[in-house]
Structures are given as C-alpha cells and as structure tokens.
Design a protein around this motif. Structure first.
Motif, PDB file in Angstrom:
ATOM      1  N   ILE A   1       0.841  -1.212   0.000  1.00  0.00           N
ATOM      2  CA  ILE A   1       0.000   0.000   0.000  1.00  0.00           C
ATOM      3  C   ILE A   1       0.871   1.255   0.000  1.00  0.00           C
ATOM      4  CG2 ILE A   1      -1.656   1.318   1.366  1.00  0.00           C
ATOM      5  CD1 ILE A   1      -2.874  -1.330   2.263  1.00  0.00           C
ATOM      6  N   ASN A   2       1.907   1.260   0.831  1.00  0.00           N
ATOM      7  CA  ASN A   2       2.817   2.420   0.846  1.00  0.00           C
ATOM      8  C   ASN A   2       3.527   2.592  -0.495  1.00  0.00           C
ATOM      9  OD1 ASN A   2       2.182   2.964   3.523  1.00  0.00           O
ATOM     10  ND2 ASN A   2       3.846   1.688   4.304  1.00  0.00           N
ATOM     11  N   LEU A   3       3.902   1.471  -1.107  1.00  0.00           N
ATOM     12  CA  LEU A   3       4.550   1.555  -2.419  1.00  0.00           C
ATOM     13  C   LEU A   3       3.600   2.129  -3.461  1.00  0.00           C
ATOM     14  CD1 LEU A   3       6.999   0.966  -4.177  1.00  0.00           C
ATOM     15  CD2 LEU A   3       6.139  -1.363  -4.503  1.00  0.00           C
ATOM     16  N   SER A   4       2.323   1.714  -3.399  1.00  0.00           N
ATOM     17  CA  SER A   4       1.334   2.281  -4.324  1.00  0.00           C
ATOM     18  C   SER A   4       1.190   3.786  -4.119  1.00  0.00           C
ATOM     19  CB  SER A   4      -0.015   1.583  -4.122  1.00  0.00           C
ATOM     20  OG  SER A   4      -1.019   2.190  -4.904  1.00  0.00           O
ATOM     21  N   THR A   5       1.194   4.201  -2.847  1.00  0.00           N
ATOM     22  CA  THR A   5       1.109   5.648  -2.561  1.00  0.00           C
ATOM     23  C   THR A   5       2.324   6.389  -3.120  1.00  0.00           C
ATOM     24  OG1 THR A   5      -0.130   5.166  -0.538  1.00  0.00           O
ATOM     25  CG2 THR A   5       0.858   7.342  -0.721  1.00  0.00           C
ATOM     26  N   GLN A   6       3.499   5.799  -2.955  1.00  0.00           N
ATOM     27  CA  GLN A   6       4.707   6.433  -3.480  1.00  0.00           C
ATOM     28  C   GLN A   6       4.696   6.476  -5.011  1.00  0.00           C
ATOM     29  OE1 GLN A   6       7.974   4.270  -1.799  1.00  0.00           O
ATOM     30  NE2 GLN A   6       7.542   4.924   0.300  1.00  0.00           N
ATOM     31  N   ILE A   7       4.184   5.416  -5.641  1.00  0.00           N
ATOM     32  CA  ILE A   7       4.107   5.410  -7.108  1.00  0.00           C
ATOM     33  C   ILE A   7       3.173   6.512  -7.599  1.00  0.00           C
ATOM     34  CG2 ILE A   7       3.338   4.075  -9.102  1.00  0.00           C
ATOM     35  CD1 ILE A   7       4.301   1.565  -7.668  1.00  0.00           C
ATOM     36  N   VAL A   8       2.033   6.671  -6.936  1.00  0.00           N
ATOM     37  CA  VAL A   8       1.097   7.738  -7.319  1.00  0.00           C
ATOM     38  C   VAL A   8       1.753   9.107  -7.146  1.00  0.00           C
ATOM     39  CG1 VAL A   8      -1.094   8.843  -6.728  1.00  0.00           C
ATOM     40  CG2 VAL A   8      -0.945   6.358  -6.834  1.00  0.00           C
ATOM     41  N   LYS A   9       2.511   9.264  -6.055  1.00  0.00           N
ATOM     42  CA  LYS A   9       3.209  10.536  -5.848  1.00  0.00           C
ATOM     43  C   LYS A   9       4.271  10.766  -6.916  1.00  0.00           C
ATOM     44  CE  LYS A   9       5.693  13.192  -2.344  1.00  0.00           C
ATOM     45  NZ  LYS A   9       6.262  13.188  -0.974  1.00  0.00           N
ATOM     46  N   LEU A  10       4.994   9.695  -7.275  1.00  0.00           N
ATOM     47  CA  LEU A  10       5.989   9.830  -8.341  1.00  0.00           C
ATOM     48  C   LEU A  10       5.337  10.209  -9.655  1.00  0.00           C
ATOM     49  CD1 LEU A  10       8.377   6.792  -7.699  1.00  0.00           C
ATOM     50  CD2 LEU A  10       8.923   9.207  -7.471  1.00  0.00           C
ATOM     51  N   ARG A  11       4.212   9.592  -9.945  1.00  0.00           N
ATOM     52  CA  ARG A  11       3.514   9.931 -11.199  1.00  0.00           C
ATOM     53  C   ARG A  11       3.013  11.367 -11.159  1.00  0.00           C
ATOM     54  NH1 ARG A  11      -1.146   5.985 -12.458  1.00  0.00           N
ATOM     55  NH2 ARG A  11      -1.073   7.179 -14.423  1.00  0.00           N
ATOM     56  N   ARG A  12       2.541  11.804  -9.986  1.00  0.00           N
ATOM     57  CA  ARG A  12       2.048  13.178  -9.881  1.00  0.00           C
ATOM     58  C   ARG A  12       3.193  14.181 -10.026  1.00  0.00           C
ATOM     59  NH1 ARG A  12       0.497  12.962  -5.106  1.00  0.00           N
ATOM     60  NH2 ARG A  12      -1.573  12.111  -5.450  1.00  0.00           N
ATOM     61  N   ASP A  13       4.332  13.853  -9.396  1.00  0.00           N
ATOM     62  CA  ASP A  13       5.487  14.753  -9.537  1.00  0.00           C
ATOM     63  C   ASP A  13       6.070  14.701 -10.943  1.00  0.00           C
ATOM     64  OD1 ASP A  13       5.178  15.426  -6.892  1.00  0.00           O
ATOM     65  OD2 ASP A  13       6.649  13.975  -6.171  1.00  0.00           O
ATOM     66  N   ALA A  14       6.007  13.531 -11.572  1.00  0.00           N
ATOM     67  CA  ALA A  14       6.553  13.413 -12.919  1.00  0.00           C
ATOM     68  C   ALA A  14       5.729  14.169 -13.942  1.00  0.00           C
ATOM     69  CB  ALA A  14       6.644  11.944 -13.326  1.00  0.00           C
ATOM     70  N   LEU A  15       4.492  14.460 -13.616  1.00  0.00           N
ATOM     71  CA  LEU A  15       3.661  15.232 -14.539  1.00  0.00           C
ATOM     72  C   LEU A  15       4.242  16.615 -14.785  1.00  0.00           C
ATOM     73  CD1 LEU A  15       0.046  14.366 -13.336  1.00  0.00           C
ATOM     74  CD2 LEU A  15       1.195  13.565 -15.393  1.00  0.00           C
ATOM     75  N   LYS A  16       5.042  17.128 -13.837  1.00  0.00           N
ATOM     76  CA  LYS A  16       5.612  18.457 -13.995  1.00  0.00           C
ATOM     77  C   LYS A  16       6.767  18.468 -14.993  1.00  0.00           C
ATOM     78  CE  LYS A  16       4.457  19.524  -9.186  1.00  0.00           C
ATOM     79  NZ  LYS A  16       4.980  19.917  -7.854  1.00  0.00           N
ATOM     80  N   THR A  17       7.347  17.296 -15.272  1.00  0.00           N
ATOM     81  CA  THR A  17       8.502  17.238 -16.175  1.00  0.00           C
ATOM     82  C   THR A  17       8.224  16.434 -17.446  1.00  0.00           C
ATOM     83  OG1 THR A  17       9.318  15.301 -14.946  1.00  0.00           O
ATOM     84  CG2 THR A  17      10.127  17.470 -14.269  1.00  0.00           C
ATOM     85  N   GLN A  18       7.235  15.555 -17.436  1.00  0.00           N
ATOM     86  CA  GLN A  18       6.918  14.760 -18.622  1.00  0.00           C
ATOM     87  C   GLN A  18       6.039  15.589 -19.546  1.00  0.00           C
ATOM     88  OE1 GLN A  18       5.220  11.058 -17.334  1.00  0.00           O
ATOM     89  NE2 GLN A  18       7.160  10.252 -16.579  1.00  0.00           N
TER      90      GLN A  18
END
Length: 812
Positions: free
Chosen positions: A150-167
């Motif tokens: 569950i924590n890994l899923s939360t971190q993945i969602v955060k990574l995807r959200r942060d990656a939206l600023k550069t992708q």
C-alpha cells in the motif's frame, strides 16, 4: 484425581482436533460431489514469493520514469496488497483454532501446586505454542507485505504526480474528451473519499482552534490578519509614499522608490496575513502533520501571490499615474488593473488544489484534471490581457487620442504573452495538459522574475545616481569629505550602477535557469548559483534538450549582458576618464573579444559538454589551423598584439604599402583604415605586425611642410631665400619653433634648386599648409618679378639633309 483431570483434557483436545478434520472431510465430500476441488494455500511457501514480488516492484519503481510502466507497477502493488490480505484472512482461523486448543489444555501448572501432568500434555502444549508462534509470524509478515504494498502504491502515485511536472510529452487527453472530465463523473473513484477525509481533518483543526481557551486567540489572529491585509497595507504604503516625497531628493529615485514600496508593502501584507491565519488554526499541539504541511505550503504560496499582486500594482500605479515607471497610458493601466489580483487569485486557488491533491494523495487523473483547469484559466487570462490592451489602444485612436509609444521591448513582451496564451490553448486542445501547465507556470515565473528585475534595477541605478550626485546633499557631503572631483563621483556612480545591474542580471538568469514557479526559494536559488558558477556544469558530457535550452538562454542573456556592459563602458564610464579615444576603443574591443569567448564557454558548460571528451575536436582544429585556419588564427593573434602592445591605435595616421589613412577600428581579424576620400581599406592584422608601418602621429609627432622649387641661374639667391622665409613666417600654421629654414639642395643646368621647410602642429595639417604656402609663394614671386625655371626642351629636325637642334626656342 489429577490423572482423571488429565484424561478429561486429552479427550477434549482430541475432540477439538478432530472436529475441523471432520468438517473438512464433509466439505471435501460435498466438493467432490459438486465437482469442485478445495483450494489450499501454504503460507510458508507463498509469503516468501510475495516478498520477492514486492522487492522486485520496488527495484523497478526506483529506476522507472515512464508513466505507463509506473501505472502498471501500481496495479501490481495493489494486487499484491489484496493477495496478502487474502492470505492473512486465511491464516487467522488457523490461529484461532490453535488458541482454542491451547485454552483446552490450559496453562502449565505452577511449581509447588501439587498438580502434575503427563509428558504427552506438556509436549502437545509446546507443539501447539510453536505452531501458534509460526502463524503469528506469518500474520505479521503478511501484514508487513500488505502495508508495504500500500505504501509503495502511494509512493508510485506521488511519483507519477510529480513526474507530470517534467513529462511534457505526455498526452493525457484533450480537454474536449471524456477522459479529461472523467474525475468529475467517476463515482467509484477513491479520490472523493480521500479528499473527504482530508477535509474532515481540516474541520477538526478548525474545531480545535475554536475550543474554549483557544477561541479568543483565534479571533485575534484572524482580525490581525484582516487588518494587516487592508489597513496595514494601505497606511504603510502611504507612509512610504510620504517618505519618498519629503525625504528623498527630486528626480527619478522617487518614482522607482515608490514602485518598489508598492510591491514590497503588498507582498508583506499578504505574507503576514497568511502567517497570522496559519497561527490562528495550527498553533494547537493536536493538529496532525498533514494539516501543518498543507498550511506551510499555503504560507509559501502567499509569497508568490503577493509578488504577482504587488508587481502588478507597482507597474500600473493607477493611484499615482505621474509616478508610473513604464510608459503606459492611464487608459491602458486602468483597463489592466483587475488582472494582477485576478492572476494572483487564480494561482492561489489552483496551487491550493494541487497541494490538497498532494496531501490527500489523490489519483493521477484528478491531478491532471486540476492541472488542465489551471492552464486553461491562466492561458485565457494571458490572452485577455493582450486583447484588452489592443482594444483600448484602438479605441483611443478612434477617439482621436494618441496612445503611448511602445518600445520594441514592450512589443516583444506583449507578443510573447499572446503567443504563450495561444500555445497553452492549443496544447490543451490536442491533449498535452502537462505541457500546458508548464507553459502557464513558466509564463507567471518569467513575469515575476522580469518584473522584479526591472523595478530593482531601476531602483539601484537611480539610487547610485542620486547618492553621488553633487546636486544632492549626499553627493556634496561625499565630495567634501573625500575632496574629489565631480567627474570621479560620476564614475563611481556609473560603476556601482553597472555592478548592481550585472549582479541582478546574473540573479535573474539563475532564477530562470534553475527555478520555476513554486519550486525554488531564494536560498535554493543562491545555492544553485554557487554550484553553477563553481563549474559543476563541466563535470560530465550529458547533452539533453533541457540543457540545450538552458544553454541557449544563457547565450542570449550573456550576449545581452556583454553588449550592455560594452555600451555602458563606451557611453557612461570610460568617457569620464582621462583615457584617449584610441585607448578606450582598444579596451572595449579587448573586453568584447574576451567576453564573447567566456559566454561561449559558459554556454557549452551549461549544455553539459565535457572538455576531456573534446580531444577529437582539438585534433581536427589543429589540422584545420595547419591548413585553412592558419591565416585566421595568425590575424587573430596579431589583433590581440595590436590591442595590448598598441604600436598603432585608433585615430593614428599610418602608411603601409603605399596606403595612408586614419585607423578607425581594430577588429579581431583585420584593421579598418579610412583614406582621405572617406573610403575604407581593410588591412589584415598580420600585415601591421610583419611589415614596415609608418605611424605619423605616434608620440605626438609634428608635421613637416617642405616645398622644393627650381629657379633660373641668374636670380639673387639671398633675395629668394628671404622671400620664402617671409612667406613661411607669415603663415599661421607654421610653428615658430623650430624656425622655418631654406636649404640649397642642388645646382643643375636647369637652375638652382631650393627647399623651404617648416613644422606644423600635426601631420594632418601638412597637406592644407602646403597648399596655402604654394598660393602665397607664387603670388609673392610674381609680385617681385622672380620667375621659376622653365624645363628645357630639345627638338631634333631634319632640314635640307642636315640635322637642326631647336632648344629654348632658339636654333643652334
């Protein structure tokens, strides 16, 4: 009695042990009768497999940047969490069964109680306890795997959200498509529950601040925030305006000071108001960390919103039009007045939504939806600013009023805003929401940076000029204290203003290169500037599009700074020194050449070019220099020698290879020599170093006007000498020292050759002086009856078979 009790316990234990077996046997019979086979899961085998899967997902997530693969890994993590929960739910009944068996056996008898039990009971209890311990460990491991997934899923969602600023190349769907608006109608999404939970935490925080004992402080902080944002800002701005009018000297410093004061008071009012609101609601110790982090983000966001509103009010200055810094008409300023607070409000609202999504850990789809709305409204605002400005100017023309004259820079800025707004709209339509958000926030960030640079640079320049001006008390005091000339004070003012603007340009460049809206604080910008100028950009050859873009920006900024400093040296600083024109031009040219080299090297370093990987370029250059580039390099080195050694300088009168003229410019490759007919001869620098060059004006040399005349043999030489000296002495261009002289050059059959010589102040006066002297000499000679010797002609003719020589019109 003890033996009977022990026998009774063994019977109960056998019954409890056999009951699930009988139940399973019955279930097996029913399963076999129904045709379904029972599914058994061995936790001891499955749990290690699940742990390996979890570790593998973590390893892949750590090095993955693709959004699609991150989404697949997120699904795998959620599926693993469900499997771990299912396994745990299957183990819990087994643990309950073992616990029931242990309760049947009861606790082990205490020593000295007189109760004894058989070895079989003791062994059975130990075996059951061991089995129960293993199952407890398996349940803990399953819970850890579930929690980790569950924590890994939360971190993945955060990574995807942060990656939206550069992708920026991620296509998330057009704003006209159902995919973009899906978060509004997706009732099965967990985002609404997450947002509701976070909103509930905010409500609980508000309730905590309204408890008895805290209520009065909350009301006071809120009232203080409201007073600071309204009356505090107004009266502080009025006070600073009074200071500017009554305490500052007259001049441009008052306008720049008022603009800076307007922006500063607005910024302080907004930031203090948000800090007071933060204290009003989060000062309670029981406030959760998520709410505190959310409030801290809002306080940091208030800095940018305050800058947007403050800079807009400072630029437009609708309350004091006469003190407006930029050349903007009142009609245009009034029309643009609502946009700065509107832009600040939009930025605050949507940045708050992004912070809320981050704090509530919403899905990527909801984040994309919020980013799209942000870009849509900011792009529409940018287009509205441009369209309203043009409409007001057209209306002024129709009404017979003349709008303000726009400079090229203002036109470029308006064009950039319009093009950026159009680009935002186009990218939203074709589905590149991330790129549209990036353009929107970059537009705001560049507006903040350029606006701050303009106001602060004006304040620095006006402040330096006013501080050292002898028309003001400060300049007079400095002049009296140091006993220096007014010209030196002007030099110091120009030098400090130039240094201040250079520092501001570097800060602005670092802010544009290393920062973006909401991503950098002033301390981070300073740290990045130190790292950048420390040369870390030269450590590796890693050319990426972002680095290339930064290199181009640095190249443009560097050339602009170089030209600005060159213009400042040429027009402001060096004219106030005692250097001659040639020395000033040489210094400016040398500075320009070295500056272009440094700017080019900095651009290469920002691009990520590593010097130890340029050996092949150096080898190619060495071969090229040996052939085609040899002359260019030779002329370049010769140009540097001319600028440093200065055998010839700008303004000198030189002669080389039969060409005589004034040096007008010494460039990197060649030198420009202007002839008497105003034409220009381009001479390679290497010729000025390797050939014989006559510098007629080097060392303040005087000009020599020498005229050679031939007289008949029957003249009085003394009379002619006195006549020539008299003509030279009467000419105003001939110097008294050294005195003019007449020399007996030669005695020929054609006559007596006399040369008269006199000095003039400069070689440039020789031609004009000789012309005047010849006019005067011929006039005086004719007046005195002295004639010049005529050239003899000899003609040989054939007459009556005899040669006859005709010479001087006489037959001999």
């Amino acid at each position: 009695m003890s033996m009977l009790l022990t026998f009774f316990r063994l019977c109960l234990l056998l019954l409890v042990t056999l009951s699930p077996v009988l139940v399973h046997a019955a279930d097996d019979d029913e399963s076999q009768q129904s045709g379904d086979a029972p599914v058994r899961v061995n936790a001891a085998i499955e749990l290690p497999k699940m742990q390996k899967v979890l570790d593998k997902i973590k390893q892949q997530v750590s090095g993955e940047t693709n959004d699609g693969k991150l989404n697949a890994l997120n699904d795998m993590a959620l599926e693993l969490s469900g499997d771990a929960d299912t396994l745990m739910q299957g183990i819990i009944p087994q643990r309950a069964q073992l616990q029931a068996q242990l309760e049947v056996l009861g606790p082990a008898p205490k020593a000295g109680s007189g109760v004894k039990e058989t070895a079989e009971v003791t062994s059975k209890r130990k075996s059951l306890e061991n089995q129960k311990g293993k199952i407890d460990d398996q349940i803990k491991q399953a819970e850890a795997i579930k929690s980790g997934a569950i924590n890994l899923s939360t971190q993945i969602v955060k990574l995807r959200r942060d990656a939206l600023k550069t992708q920026l190349a991620l296509n998330a769907g057009s704003i006209f498509g159902p995919r973009f608006w899906a978060p509004l109608f997706n009732t099965h999404s967990e985002d609404s529950d997450k947002v509701s939970d976070f909103v509930q935490e905010l409500k609980e925080t508000a309730i905590l601040s309204w408890q008895p004992g805290w209520r009065m402080g909350t009301v006071l902080w809120i009232l203080l925030a409201a007073l600071v944002a309204t009356l505090g800002r107004r009266y502080l701005e009025e006070f600073l305006a009074w200071v500017g009018i009554h305490l500052l000297p007259e001049g441009r410093l008052r306008r720049s000071f008022l603009a800076a004061a307007t922006a500063t008071t607005t910024l302080l009012a907004v930031v203090l108001a948000f800090n007071f609101l933060d204290l009003a609601f989060t000062r309670h110790d029981e406030v959760v960390d998520d709410v505190r982090d959310f409030a801290d983000k809002l306080v940091g966001l208030s800095v940018f919103c305050g800058l947007i509103a403050g800079l807009g009010r400072a630029f437009l200055s609708t309350r004091r039009p006469s003190w407006r810094l930029p050349n903007i008409s009142n009609e245009v300023a009034t029309a643009l007045k609502p946009f700065p607070p509107l832009t600040a409000a939009l930025v605050f609202v949507f940045q708050t939504v992004e912070s809320l999504n981050s704090s509530a850990n919403t899905s990527v789809g909801t984040t994309i939806f919020a980013n799209g709305l942000t870009a849509l409204l900011i792009g529409a605002t940018a287009l509205s600013i441009s369209f309203r400005t043009n409409r007001v100017r057209r209306r002024m023309l129709l009404e017979g009023q003349q709008p303000e004259a726009k400079s090229t820079l203002v036109g470029l800025i308006q064009m950039a805003i319009t093009l950026c707004g159009v680009a935002i709209m186009v990218t939203l339509v074709i589905g590149y929401v991330t790129l549209a958000r990036f353009l929107s926030y970059e537009l705001i960030w560049m507006g903040i940076v350029f606006g701050s640079f303009y106001i602060v640079s004006q304040l620095v320049a006006d402040g330096c000029e006013s501080l050292f001006s002898t028309h003001n008390p400060s300049g007079k005091s400095i002049q009296r204290s140091l006993n220096i000339d007014e010209r030196h004070l002007a030099q110091v003012a120009a030098l400090l203003a130039g240094l201040g603007k250079t520092v501001l340009v570097l800060i602005a460049a670092m802010a544009l290169l290393n920062g973006t809206f909401g991503s950098s604080t002033p301390i981070e910008l300073v740290q990045k500037a130190i790292e950048f100028w420390g040369g870390k950009g030269l450590e590796s050859l890693n050319i990426v599009p972002a680095h290339v873009l930064n290199a181009l920006i640095m190249l443009v900024v560097g050339i602009y700074v170089l030209r600005s400093v060159k213009r400042w040296l040429d027009q402001d600083f060096l004219p106030k020194t005692t250097m001659d024109v040639g020395m000033r031009v040489s210094l400016i040219t040398l500075f320009s050449n070295l500056g272009y080299v440094l700017v080019f090297l900095l651009a290469l370093s920002i691009m990520g070019l590593q010097w130890n990987k340029l050996a092949w370029i150096v080898s190619a250059l060495s071969v090229g220099i040996g052939f085609g580039l040899q002359e260019i390099v030779k002329n370049f080195i010769s140009g540097l020698i001319l600028l440093t050694e200065r055998p010839v300088k700008v303004g000198d009168l030189v002669s080389i290879s039969g060409i005589e003229g004034d040096i007008r410019r010494i460039n990197v490759r060649a030198t420009e020599i202007q002839l008497g007919d105003k034409s220009t001869v381009i001479v390679p620098n290497s010729q000025l170093i390797s050939q014989n060059v006559r510098n007629a004006t080097m060392g303040n040399a005087q000009g020599v006007a020498t005229i050679t005349l031939t007289f008949p043999l029957d003249i009085d030489p003394v009379q002619v000498r006195d006549l020539l000296l008299e003509v030279y002495n009467e000419n105003e261009r001939i110097l008294d020292t050294p005195e003019p002289s007449v020399s007996f050059k030669d005695l020929t059959p054609a006559g007596i050759v006399l040369a008269v010589t006199g000095n003039v102040a400069s070689p440039r006066q020789v031609s004009g002086a000789k012309s005047d002297l010849l006019f005067d000499i011929l006039t005086r000679l004719r007046k005195e009856g002295v004639v010049l010797s005529k050239p003899q002609t000899m003609i040989v003719e054939q007459r009556n078979g005899q040669q006859v020589v005709v010479q001087d019109d006489k037959i001999s």
